[in-house]
Design an enzyme around this catalytic site. Sequence first.
Site, PDB file in Angstrom:
ATOM      1  N   PRO A   1       0.795  -1.223   0.000  1.00 14.01           N
ATOM      2  CA  PRO A   1       0.000   0.000   0.000  1.00 14.01           C
ATOM      3  C   PRO A   1       0.832   1.280   0.000  1.00 14.01           C
ATOM      4  O   PRO A   1       1.876   1.361   0.644  1.00 14.01           O
ATOM      5  CB  PRO A   1      -0.811  -0.101   1.302  1.00 14.01           C
ATOM      6  CG  PRO A   1      -0.079  -1.079   2.138  1.00 14.01           C
ATOM      7  CD  PRO A   1       0.561  -2.046   1.185  1.00 14.01           C
ATOM      8  N   ASN A   2       0.318   2.246  -0.753  1.00 14.29           N
ATOM      9  CA  ASN A   2       0.863   3.603  -0.852  1.00 14.29           C
ATOM     10  C   ASN A   2       2.143   3.707  -1.678  1.00 14.29           C
ATOM     11  O   ASN A   2       2.618   4.812  -1.936  1.00 14.29           O
ATOM     12  CB  ASN A   2       1.074   4.229   0.543  1.00 14.29           C
ATOM     13  CG  ASN A   2      -0.227   4.358   1.297  1.00 14.29           C
ATOM     14  OD1 ASN A   2      -1.193   4.886   0.753  1.00 14.29           O
ATOM     15  ND2 ASN A   2      -0.292   3.853   2.520  1.00 14.29           N
TER      16      ASN A   2
ATOM     17  N   ARG B   1       4.896  11.121  -2.570  1.00 15.45           N
ATOM     18  CA  ARG B   1       4.701  10.755  -1.168  1.00 15.45           C
ATOM     19  C   ARG B   1       5.963  11.051  -0.344  1.00 15.45           C
ATOM     20  O   ARG B   1       6.991  10.388  -0.526  1.00 15.45           O
ATOM     21  CB  ARG B   1       4.401   9.255  -1.090  1.00 15.45           C
ATOM     22  CG  ARG B   1       4.264   8.731   0.311  1.00 15.45           C
ATOM     23  CD  ARG B   1       4.240   7.210   0.336  1.00 15.45           C
ATOM     24  NE  ARG B   1       4.001   6.736   1.681  1.00 15.45           N
ATOM     25  CZ  ARG B   1       4.247   5.506   2.090  1.00 15.45           C
ATOM     26  NH1 ARG B   1       4.718   4.610   1.241  1.00 15.45           N
ATOM     27  NH2 ARG B   1       4.015   5.166   3.338  1.00 15.45           N
TER      28      ARG B   1
ATOM     29  N   TYR C   1      10.952   8.887   1.182  1.00 17.68           N
ATOM     30  CA  TYR C   1      10.846   7.809   0.189  1.00 17.68           C
ATOM     31  C   TYR C   1      11.526   8.118  -1.141  1.00 17.68           C
ATOM     32  O   TYR C   1      11.566   7.262  -2.026  1.00 17.68           O
ATOM     33  CB  TYR C   1       9.364   7.462  -0.032  1.00 17.68           C
ATOM     34  CG  TYR C   1       8.704   6.921   1.214  1.00 17.68           C
ATOM     35  CD1 TYR C   1       9.020   5.651   1.690  1.00 17.68           C
ATOM     36  CD2 TYR C   1       7.794   7.683   1.943  1.00 17.68           C
ATOM     37  CE1 TYR C   1       8.442   5.151   2.845  1.00 17.68           C
ATOM     38  CE2 TYR C   1       7.205   7.192   3.103  1.00 17.68           C
ATOM     39  CZ  TYR C   1       7.534   5.926   3.551  1.00 17.68           C
ATOM     40  OH  TYR C   1       6.964   5.432   4.692  1.00 17.68           O
TER      41      TYR C   1
ATOM     42  N   ASN D   1       8.234  -5.368  -0.839  1.00 18.49           N
ATOM     43  CA  ASN D   1       8.070  -4.190   0.010  1.00 18.49           C
ATOM     44  C   ASN D   1       6.594  -4.164   0.370  1.00 18.49           C
ATOM     45  O   ASN D   1       5.755  -3.721  -0.439  1.00 18.49           O
ATOM     46  CB  ASN D   1       8.487  -2.896  -0.704  1.00 18.49           C
ATOM     47  CG  ASN D   1       8.415  -1.705   0.244  1.00 18.49           C
ATOM     48  OD1 ASN D   1       7.824  -1.806   1.326  1.00 18.49           O
ATOM     49  ND2 ASN D   1       9.007  -0.590  -0.146  1.00 18.49           N
TER      50      ASN D   1
ATOM     51  N   ALA E   1       3.099  -0.616   4.803  1.00 20.17           N
ATOM     52  CA  ALA E   1       2.651  -0.655   6.194  1.00 20.17           C
ATOM     53  C   ALA E   1       2.220  -2.053   6.645  1.00 20.17           C
ATOM     54  O   ALA E   1       2.240  -2.356   7.842  1.00 20.17           O
ATOM     55  CB  ALA E   1       1.503   0.333   6.392  1.00 20.17           C
TER      56      ALA E   1
ATOM     57  N   ASP F   1       1.948 -15.518   6.677  1.00 17.31           N
ATOM     58  CA  ASP F   1       1.551 -16.914   6.427  1.00 17.31           C
ATOM     59  C   ASP F   1       1.650 -17.260   4.939  1.00 17.31           C
ATOM     60  O   ASP F   1       2.054 -18.368   4.580  1.00 17.31           O
ATOM     61  CB  ASP F   1       0.123 -17.154   6.927  1.00 17.31           C
ATOM     62  CG  ASP F   1       0.036 -17.179   8.452  1.00 17.31           C
ATOM     63  OD1 ASP F   1       1.101 -17.148   9.117  1.00 17.31           O
ATOM     64  OD2 ASP F   1      -1.098 -17.226   8.980  1.00 17.31           O
TER      65      ASP F   1
ATOM     66  N   GLU G   1      12.973  -9.185   2.019  1.00 18.44           N
ATOM     67  CA  GLU G   1      12.160  -8.100   2.582  1.00 18.44           C
ATOM     68  C   GLU G   1      12.855  -6.780   2.267  1.00 18.44           C
ATOM     69  O   GLU G   1      14.055  -6.625   2.516  1.00 18.44           O
ATOM     70  CB  GLU G   1      12.027  -8.274   4.097  1.00 18.44           C
ATOM     71  CG  GLU G   1      11.274  -7.127   4.747  1.00 18.44           C
ATOM     72  CD  GLU G   1      11.179  -7.269   6.265  1.00 18.44           C
ATOM     73  OE1 GLU G   1      11.618  -8.304   6.819  1.00 18.44           O
ATOM     74  OE2 GLU G   1      10.678  -6.316   6.897  1.00 18.44           O
TER      75      GLU G   1
ATOM     76  N   HIS H   1      12.723  -2.379   2.176  1.00 21.92           N
ATOM     77  CA  HIS H   1      12.144  -1.080   2.546  1.00 21.92           C
ATOM     78  C   HIS H   1      13.011   0.022   1.973  1.00 21.92           C
ATOM     79  O   HIS H   1      14.244  -0.061   2.029  1.00 21.92           O
ATOM     80  CB  HIS H   1      12.087  -0.916   4.072  1.00 21.92           C
ATOM     81  CG  HIS H   1      11.358  -2.029   4.734  1.00 21.92           C
ATOM     82  ND1 HIS H   1      10.004  -2.188   4.651  1.00 21.92           N
ATOM     83  CD2 HIS H   1      11.814  -3.084   5.445  1.00 21.92           C
ATOM     84  CE1 HIS H   1       9.648  -3.278   5.296  1.00 21.92           C
ATOM     85  NE2 HIS H   1      10.728  -3.848   5.786  1.00 21.92           N
ATOM     86  N   LEU H   2      12.370   1.043   1.448  1.00 17.69           N
ATOM     87  CA  LEU H   2      13.118   2.201   0.956  1.00 17.69           C
ATOM     88  C   LEU H   2      13.823   2.900   2.109  1.00 17.69           C
ATOM     89  O   LEU H   2      14.994   3.276   2.012  1.00 17.69           O
ATOM     90  CB  LEU H   2      12.162   3.178   0.270  1.00 17.69           C
ATOM     91  CG  LEU H   2      11.536   2.669  -1.035  1.00 17.69           C
ATOM     92  CD1 LEU H   2      10.133   3.223  -1.194  1.00 17.69           C
ATOM     93  CD2 LEU H   2      12.390   3.039  -2.214  1.00 17.69           C
ATOM     94  N   SER H   3      13.085   3.116   3.178  1.00 20.71           N
ATOM     95  CA  SER H   3      13.627   3.828   4.340  1.00 20.71           C
ATOM     96  C   SER H   3      14.236   2.832   5.332  1.00 20.71           C
ATOM     97  O   SER H   3      13.939   1.634   5.280  1.00 20.71           O
ATOM     98  CB  SER H   3      12.511   4.622   5.022  1.00 20.71           C
ATOM     99  OG  SER H   3      11.511   3.747   5.523  1.00 20.71           O
TER     100      SER H   3
ATOM    101  N   ARG I   1      13.071   5.106  12.391  1.00 20.01           N
ATOM    102  CA  ARG I   1      11.793   5.807  12.357  1.00 20.01           C
ATOM    103  C   ARG I   1      10.946   5.456  13.586  1.00 20.01           C
ATOM    104  O   ARG I   1      11.464   4.990  14.593  1.00 20.01           O
ATOM    105  CB  ARG I   1      11.095   5.485  11.034  1.00 20.01           C
ATOM    106  CG  ARG I   1      11.956   5.905   9.827  1.00 20.01           C
ATOM    107  CD  ARG I   1      11.275   5.637   8.520  1.00 20.01           C
ATOM    108  NE  ARG I   1      10.032   6.417   8.403  1.00 20.01           N
ATOM    109  CZ  ARG I   1       9.084   6.172   7.500  1.00 20.01           C
ATOM    110  NH1 ARG I   1       9.240   5.174   6.646  1.00 20.01           N
ATOM    111  NH2 ARG I   1       8.006   6.915   7.477  1.00 20.01           N
TER     112      ARG I   1
ATOM    113  N   ARG J   1       7.263   1.014  13.465  1.00 25.91           N
ATOM    114  CA  ARG J   1       7.869   0.455  12.246  1.00 25.91           C
ATOM    115  C   ARG J   1       9.021  -0.497  12.557  1.00 25.91           C
ATOM    116  O   ARG J   1       9.652  -1.038  11.646  1.00 25.91           O
ATOM    117  CB  ARG J   1       8.364   1.581  11.327  1.00 25.91           C
ATOM    118  CG  ARG J   1       7.277   2.487  10.819  1.00 25.91           C
ATOM    119  CD  ARG J   1       7.815   3.503   9.811  1.00 25.91           C
ATOM    120  NE  ARG J   1       6.950   4.662   9.758  1.00 25.91           N
ATOM    121  CZ  ARG J   1       5.858   4.761   8.986  1.00 25.91           C
ATOM    122  NH1 ARG J   1       5.521   3.773   8.184  1.00 25.91           N
ATOM    123  NH2 ARG J   1       5.114   5.854   8.999  1.00 25.91           N
TER     124      ARG J   1
HETATM  125  C1  DHK Z   1       7.098   1.723   3.172  1.00 29.37           C
HETATM  126  C2  DHK Z   1       5.955   2.042   3.833  1.00 29.37           C
HETATM  127  O1  DHK Z   1       4.849   2.337   3.165  1.00 29.37           O
HETATM  128  C3  DHK Z   1       5.920   2.131   5.298  1.00 29.37           C
HETATM  129  O2  DHK Z   1       4.644   1.847   5.816  1.00 29.37           O
HETATM  130  C4  DHK Z   1       6.975   1.260   5.944  1.00 29.37           C
HETATM  131  C5  DHK Z   1       8.306   1.242   3.871  1.00 29.37           C
HETATM  132  C6  DHK Z   1       8.334   1.532   5.342  1.00 29.37           C
HETATM  133  C7  DHK Z   1       9.565   1.644   3.125  1.00 29.37           C
HETATM  134  O3  DHK Z   1      10.456   2.243   3.705  1.00 29.37           O
HETATM  135  O4  DHK Z   1       9.664   1.326   1.941  1.00 29.37           O
HETATM  136  O5  DHK Z   1       6.999   1.489   7.340  1.00 29.37           O
END
Ligand code: DHK
Length: 158
Positions: free
Chosen positions: A13-14, A21, A26, A77, A80, A90, A101, A103-105, A110, A114
């Site tokens: 999501p997002n 964003r 990000y 990725n 959230a 699962d 796994e 993550h950009l950040s 943070r 998270r």
């Molecule tokens: C991306 C998200 O949307 C957050 O909800 C995660 C992650 C971190 C990222 O860093 O790519 O907490």
Amino acid sequence: MADRPDILVLNGPNLNMLGVREPAIYGHDTLGDIEEACHARADALGLAVDFRQSNHEGELVTIIQQARDTHMAIVLNAGAYTHTSVAIHDALALSELPVIELHLSNTFKREAFRHHSYISGVATGVIAGFGAHGYLLALEAVARLVGAEGAGDEENGA
Ligand code: DHK
């Protein structure tokens, strides 16, 4: 190319909002920019990338379930859902595929919510904090894991 190991690069999501964003967190690349870079790196590594995004937990679960029979590895990725989803945990476990796994950040720098991940316990490895470049690092890790033709070319000067 049909005989290349097919890698699922799955975004939660997002992440469709990348570019607009919170760019300080990000980055400025859009998800389309990242997809393009992934295809280019996959070509060099001898991989094929199936790049997907969904804002819906159940759809992410279904995509992961299907990957069990069609893909060689998953780069995920989960956005959230990383911090909330037992269902995605699962699905990854039942996929029996190598999972990176991503993550950009750097989620550990943070908010405390998270810091916990439901993905890490079923992941082969974790990449976080390198922005969009993390996707390319993940593909390099995957190339090694699945023994792709181009794996290791970089340090061999290719
Ligand atoms: C991306 C998200 O949307 C957050 O909800 C995660 C992650 C971190 C990222 O860093 O790519 O907490």
